[in-house]
Design a protein around this motif. Structure first.
Motif, PDB file in Angstrom:
ATOM      1  N   PRO A  82       0.835  -1.207   0.000  1.00 39.45           N
ATOM      2  CA  PRO A  82       0.000   0.000   0.000  1.00 39.45           C
ATOM      3  C   PRO A  82       0.866   1.253   0.000  1.00 39.45           C
ATOM      4  N   ARG A  83       0.353   2.300  -0.598  1.00 35.03           N
ATOM      5  CA  ARG A  83       1.103   3.559  -0.661  1.00 35.03           C
ATOM      6  C   ARG A  83       0.126   4.735  -0.645  1.00 35.03           C
ATOM      7  N   ALA A  84       0.520   5.791   0.076  1.00 33.26           N
ATOM      8  CA  ALA A  84      -0.300   7.013   0.074  1.00 33.26           C
ATOM      9  C   ALA A  84       0.560   8.137  -0.501  1.00 33.26           C
ATOM     10  N   SER A  87       5.778   9.794   1.495  1.00 31.79           N
ATOM     11  CA  SER A  87       6.716  10.651   2.243  1.00 31.79           C
ATOM     12  C   SER A  87       7.374   9.911   3.413  1.00 31.79           C
ATOM     13  N   PRO A 124      -8.507   7.477   2.445  1.00 36.38           N
ATOM     14  CA  PRO A 124      -7.098   7.344   2.848  1.00 36.38           C
ATOM     15  C   PRO A 124      -6.146   8.233   2.052  1.00 36.38           C
ATOM     16  N   ALA A 153      -0.623  11.683   3.399  1.00 35.30           N
ATOM     17  CA  ALA A 153      -2.074  11.486   3.373  1.00 35.30           C
ATOM     18  C   ALA A 153      -2.502  10.660   4.586  1.00 35.30           C
ATOM     19  N   ALA A 162       1.394   8.492  12.809  1.00 35.75           N
ATOM     20  CA  ALA A 162       2.240   9.688  12.712  1.00 35.75           C
ATOM     21  C   ALA A 162       2.083  10.620  13.911  1.00 35.75           C
ATOM     22  N   GLY A 163       3.179  11.296  14.209  1.00 37.88           N
ATOM     23  CA  GLY A 163       3.173  12.302  15.274  1.00 37.88           C
ATOM     24  C   GLY A 163       3.369  13.673  14.664  1.00 37.88           C
ATOM     25  N   GLY A 164       4.229  14.472  15.297  1.00 37.98           N
ATOM     26  CA  GLY A 164       4.478  15.830  14.805  1.00 37.98           C
ATOM     27  C   GLY A 164       4.672  16.751  15.997  1.00 37.98           C
ATOM     28  N   PRO A 165       4.953  18.035  15.742  1.00 43.62           N
ATOM     29  CA  PRO A 165       5.236  18.969  16.834  1.00 43.62           C
ATOM     30  C   PRO A 165       4.124  19.036  17.892  1.00 43.62           C
ATOM     31  N   VAL A 218      -5.334  -3.003   4.484  1.00 44.22           N
ATOM     32  CA  VAL A 218      -5.328  -1.722   3.774  1.00 44.22           C
ATOM     33  C   VAL A 218      -6.563  -0.940   4.229  1.00 44.22           C
ATOM     34  N   PHE A 219      -6.393   0.357   4.464  1.00 47.78           N
ATOM     35  CA  PHE A 219      -7.506   1.170   4.943  1.00 47.78           C
ATOM     36  C   PHE A 219      -8.257   1.807   3.786  1.00 47.78           C
ATOM     37  N   SER A 339      14.763  20.742   7.121  1.00 46.32           N
ATOM     38  CA  SER A 339      15.206  19.454   6.618  1.00 46.32           C
ATOM     39  C   SER A 339      15.972  19.602   5.285  1.00 46.32           C
TER      40      SER A 339
HETATM   41  C1  LIG Z   1      10.112  16.523   5.333  1.00 54.93           C
HETATM   42  C2  LIG Z   1       9.421  15.419   6.107  1.00 54.93           C
HETATM   43  C3  LIG Z   1       8.982  15.690   7.394  1.00 54.93           C
HETATM   44  C4  LIG Z   1       8.345  14.680   8.131  1.00 54.93           C
HETATM   45  N1  LIG Z   1       7.902  14.985   9.384  1.00 54.93           N
HETATM   46  C5  LIG Z   1       7.241  14.045  10.094  1.00 54.93           C
HETATM   47  C6  LIG Z   1       6.745  14.361  11.399  1.00 54.93           C
HETATM   48  O1  LIG Z   1       6.895  15.469  11.916  1.00 54.93           O
HETATM   49  N2  LIG Z   1       6.083  13.381  12.051  1.00 54.93           N
HETATM   50  C7  LIG Z   1       5.874  12.146  11.494  1.00 54.93           C
HETATM   51  O2  LIG Z   1       5.230  11.310  12.130  1.00 54.93           O
HETATM   52  N3  LIG Z   1       6.354  11.835  10.287  1.00 54.93           N
HETATM   53  C8  LIG Z   1       7.021  12.745   9.563  1.00 54.93           C
HETATM   54  N4  LIG Z   1       7.490  12.422   8.317  1.00 54.93           N
HETATM   55  C9  LIG Z   1       7.342  11.044   7.783  1.00 54.93           C
HETATM   56  C10 LIG Z   1       6.085  10.793   6.921  1.00 54.93           C
HETATM   57  O3  LIG Z   1       5.623  11.988   6.333  1.00 54.93           O
HETATM   58  C11 LIG Z   1       4.986  10.131   7.749  1.00 54.93           C
HETATM   59  O4  LIG Z   1       5.397   8.818   8.120  1.00 54.93           O
HETATM   60  C12 LIG Z   1       3.629  10.034   7.050  1.00 54.93           C
HETATM   61  O5  LIG Z   1       2.678   9.569   7.974  1.00 54.93           O
HETATM   62  C13 LIG Z   1       3.630   9.124   5.827  1.00 54.93           C
HETATM   63  O6  LIG Z   1       2.441   9.362   5.108  1.00 54.93           O
HETATM   64  P1  LIG Z   1       2.369   9.075   3.533  1.00 54.93           P
HETATM   65  O7  LIG Z   1       0.980   9.386   3.112  1.00 54.93           O
HETATM   66  O8  LIG Z   1       3.428   9.766   2.817  1.00 54.93           O
HETATM   67  O9  LIG Z   1       2.583   7.497   3.545  1.00 54.93           O
HETATM   68  P2  LIG Z   1       3.500   6.556   2.634  1.00 54.93           P
HETATM   69  O10 LIG Z   1       4.922   6.947   2.753  1.00 54.93           O
HETATM   70  O11 LIG Z   1       2.926   6.441   1.280  1.00 54.93           O
HETATM   71  O12 LIG Z   1       3.270   5.169   3.387  1.00 54.93           O
HETATM   72  C14 LIG Z   1       3.652   5.024   4.734  1.00 54.93           C
HETATM   73  C15 LIG Z   1       3.163   3.646   5.229  1.00 54.93           C
HETATM   74  O13 LIG Z   1       1.747   3.606   5.195  1.00 54.93           O
HETATM   75  C16 LIG Z   1       1.297   2.465   4.481  1.00 54.93           C
HETATM   76  N5  LIG Z   1       0.028   2.876   3.831  1.00 54.93           N
HETATM   77  C17 LIG Z   1      -0.158   3.902   2.982  1.00 54.93           C
HETATM   78  N6  LIG Z   1      -1.456   3.975   2.645  1.00 54.93           N
HETATM   79  C18 LIG Z   1      -2.106   2.973   3.287  1.00 54.93           C
HETATM   80  C19 LIG Z   1      -3.457   2.513   3.342  1.00 54.93           C
HETATM   81  N7  LIG Z   1      -4.433   3.102   2.642  1.00 54.93           N
HETATM   82  N8  LIG Z   1      -3.732   1.435   4.106  1.00 54.93           N
HETATM   83  C20 LIG Z   1      -2.778   0.805   4.832  1.00 54.93           C
HETATM   84  N9  LIG Z   1      -1.473   1.199   4.814  1.00 54.93           N
HETATM   85  C21 LIG Z   1      -1.158   2.266   4.051  1.00 54.93           C
HETATM   86  C22 LIG Z   1       2.430   2.140   3.515  1.00 54.93           C
HETATM   87  O14 LIG Z   1       2.425   0.785   3.138  1.00 54.93           O
HETATM   88  C23 LIG Z   1       3.644   2.479   4.366  1.00 54.93           C
HETATM   89  O15 LIG Z   1       3.971   1.400   5.199  1.00 54.93           O
HETATM   90  C24 LIG Z   1       8.152  13.389   7.561  1.00 54.93           C
HETATM   91  C25 LIG Z   1       8.594  13.132   6.255  1.00 54.93           C
HETATM   92  C26 LIG Z   1       9.225  14.119   5.535  1.00 54.93           C
HETATM   93  C27 LIG Z   1       9.676  13.818   4.127  1.00 54.93           C
END
Ligand SMILES: Cc1cc2nc3c(=O)[nH]c(=O)nc-3n(C[C@H](O)[C@H](O)[C@H](O)COP(=O)(O)OP(=O)(O)OC[C@H]3O[C@@H](n4cnc5c(N)ncnc54)[C@H](O)[C@@H]3O)c2cc1C
Length: 476
Positions: A82-84, A87, A124, A153, A162-165, A218-219, A339
């Motif tokens: 799965p991919r969103a 990032s 999602p 996403a 995910a967390g964050g500030p 998958v969500f 970053s």
């Molecule tokens: C500049 C930068 C700053 C960041 N800052 C933070 C921060 O402050 N805090 C933080 O927590 N993270 C941070 N991140 C990391 C990242 O953004 C997080 O982990 C975010 O939650 C990933 O979301 P995404 O949509 O990009 O997921 P993706 O990278 O596409 O996927 C992440 C995971 O989710 C799974 N997934 C995706 N969609 C689904 C779905 N529909 N169902 C089931 N599984 C799925 C994927 O298989 C993978 O394992 C940062 C990244 C960058 C590049």
């Protein structure tokens, strides 16, 4: 581990061909990408994890599309990832054995925002920043705020927990997920959780799935709890001579019983990178705290005063309060730009996300400095100091330095565990940290989790190679 690719068996050429042949008629060819050129960009994410170009990419628009892709994966016996937003920082969305990438980014509808029940139902693929804007328009608030909010996403946020500030005051994504539409390998669809404020029926399967990194299910639709939007927000910036002073200020703030919504820490090397990127940060400052409080106007002012006092008590060089929304946004924009600014310091950079108890932050950073000298590797650190979640960055220019960087990284993980911490605060384990899981968790606990994985995914097709490393990785 740098650029590691786990030993996951790749599907046979016949299985891959079968998947490609089945996907078109089941989903419609407009929703299926095949061919190296179209699929190449789905081989990686924002980490150093090495992927393979997937054999096909499914552009899901509905839960039925997800179900169809999961059915094909099981029938053809190919891996599916799965991919969103892509990032992720630990390779969670990277297809390490090829197969199908299941992109849910097209499911980007905010289906409901209910002011009375204070909840939202979202696809999602909704970009986090869009959700923030939409709920705030309704005077509501969704606190989780990874700094990647413009690109990530909700599906990825839930999968990574995910967390964050803002997590210091408001907690991480898990605190806000009420229920999930869940699709299992093979395509079965079910719903977990609730829409009510309270509810303790059965096992908390929703909580198990949050943070499962796409390895269990998958969500589809995600039901989220919302809060009332805080009426006022105030942002402060405090500069310190060095790291121990800033860490001392964090201790003072917490000891005063204050819970700012953000308490972000940046060390001296990070500030230098920001200066080089054009941010006019006072020379001589060797660390910074970016602090944000919320509540009603008076509460914000009271908290800001107390925070300024706490910073002054440890000898802060300067404490400034943002005077308006534009100034606030400039401070946060600089934080978000950090970053890329750090990335420009060296050809290669790896950011490791770890957590230690707050009182051990200074000790961990001292150990990082010592390890950095010992291994001859440049490091810097920033992060969410309020909850002890630090991002320790390793910088290098020459591929020959990699073995030393790997030693320094392993040292960091061992120090983190020794100080009572944990290997990830928010980025997850993914591919890159899988080889180190055994440093923190017992054999029995890992084995229990592998058993759980088998219940959801007996053939091991859903996002293989993540969280758990193969036996050969245990040696490190
Ligand atoms: C500049 C930068 C700053 C960041 N800052 C933070 C921060 O402050 N805090 C933080 O927590 N993270 C941070 N991140 C990391 C990242 O953004 C997080 O982990 C975010 O939650 C990933 O979301 P995404 O949509 O990009 O997921 P993706 O990278 O596409 O996927 C992440 C995971 O989710 C799974 N997934 C995706 N969609 C689904 C779905 N529909 N169902 C089931 N599984 C799925 C994927 O298989 C993978 O394992 C940062 C990244 C960058 C590049």
């Amino acid at each position: 581990m740098l650029a590691s690719r786990p030993e996951v068996p790749e599907p046979s050429a016949a299985a891959r061909e079968k998947a490609r042949v089945l996907l078109g008629p089941r989903l419609g060819t407009s929703k299926v990408l095949v061919g190296e050129e179209s699929c190449e960009r789905f081989a990686n994410d924002e980490s150093e994890a090495e992927g393979r170009v997937p054999d096909a990419v499914v552009l899901a628009e509905t839960a039925d599309d997800i179900a169809a892709a999961l059915a094909v994966a099981r029938e053809a016996e190919v891996p599916i990832t799965p991919r969103a937003g892509g990032s992720g920082r630990t390779g969670g969305a990277v297809p390490v054995a090829g197969g199908i990438v299941l992109l849910t980014l097209g499911m980007n509808q905010i289906k409901e925002i209910d002011r009375r029940e204070q909840l939202a139902v979202v696809g999602p693929g909704v970009i986090l920043g869009d959700l923030h804007t939409a709920v705030e328009r309704e005077n509501l608030f969704y606190p989780p705020d990874p700094n990647s909010w413009a690109a990530c996403a909700l599906g990825g946020n839930v999968a990574e927990n995910a967390g964050g500030p803002r997590a210091f005051k408001y907690g991480v994504t898990r605190e806000y997920v009420l229920g999930l539409e869940v699709l299992l390998i093979g395509g079965q669809r079910l719903w977990t959780g609730r829409r009510t404020v309270k509810g303790v029926t059965g096992y908390d399967v929703t909580a198990l799935l949050v943070g499962s990194e796409g390895t269990l299910a998958v969500f589809g639709d995600i039901t989220l709890r919302l809060l009332p939007k805080p009426p006022a927000v105030m942002t402060l910036l405090a500069l310190f001579r060095d790291v121990p002073q800033a860490v001392g200020a964090v201790a003072e703030i917490v000891a005063a019983g204050l819970v700012p919504r953000c308490l972000e820490f940046l060390d001296g090397t990070t500030l230098e990178a920001m200066r080089r990127a054009g941010n006019p940060i006072r020379e001589g400052a060797g660390s910074m705290l970016l602090i944000e409080v919320d509540g009603d106007e008076q509460a914000c002012e009271r908290q800001a005063e107390q925070i300024a006092e706490a910073c002054d008590a440890v000898g802060a060089l300067e404490v400034a309060v943002a005077q308006d929304a534009a100034q606030r946004e400039r401070l946060w924009a600089a934080r978000r730009e950090m970053s890329p600014a750090v990335r420009r310091l060296a050809k290669f950079k790896l950011a490791e996300d770890i957590v230690v108890p707050r009182q051990r932050i200074a000790e961990l950073l001292e150990r990082v400095e010592r390890a950095s000298e010992q291994h001859g590797v440049r490091t810097l650190a920033y992060g969410h100091a309020g909850d002890g979640n630090l991002h320790v960055n390793f910088l290098w220019n020459d591929p020959d330095e990699v073995p030393r960087v790997e030693q320094a990284i392993e040292r960091l993980f061992r120090d983190t565990i020794e100080l009572g911490g944990t290997l990830s605060g928010e980025h997850g384990i993914g591919v890159l940290k899988a080889p180190y899981l055994h440093l923190e968790q017992s054999e029995a606990l890992i084995s229990l989790q592998r058993d759980l994985k088998r219940v959801f995914d007996p053939q091991g097709l859903l996002n293989p190679g993540k969280i758990f490393a193969g036996p050969s990785h245990r040696a490190c």
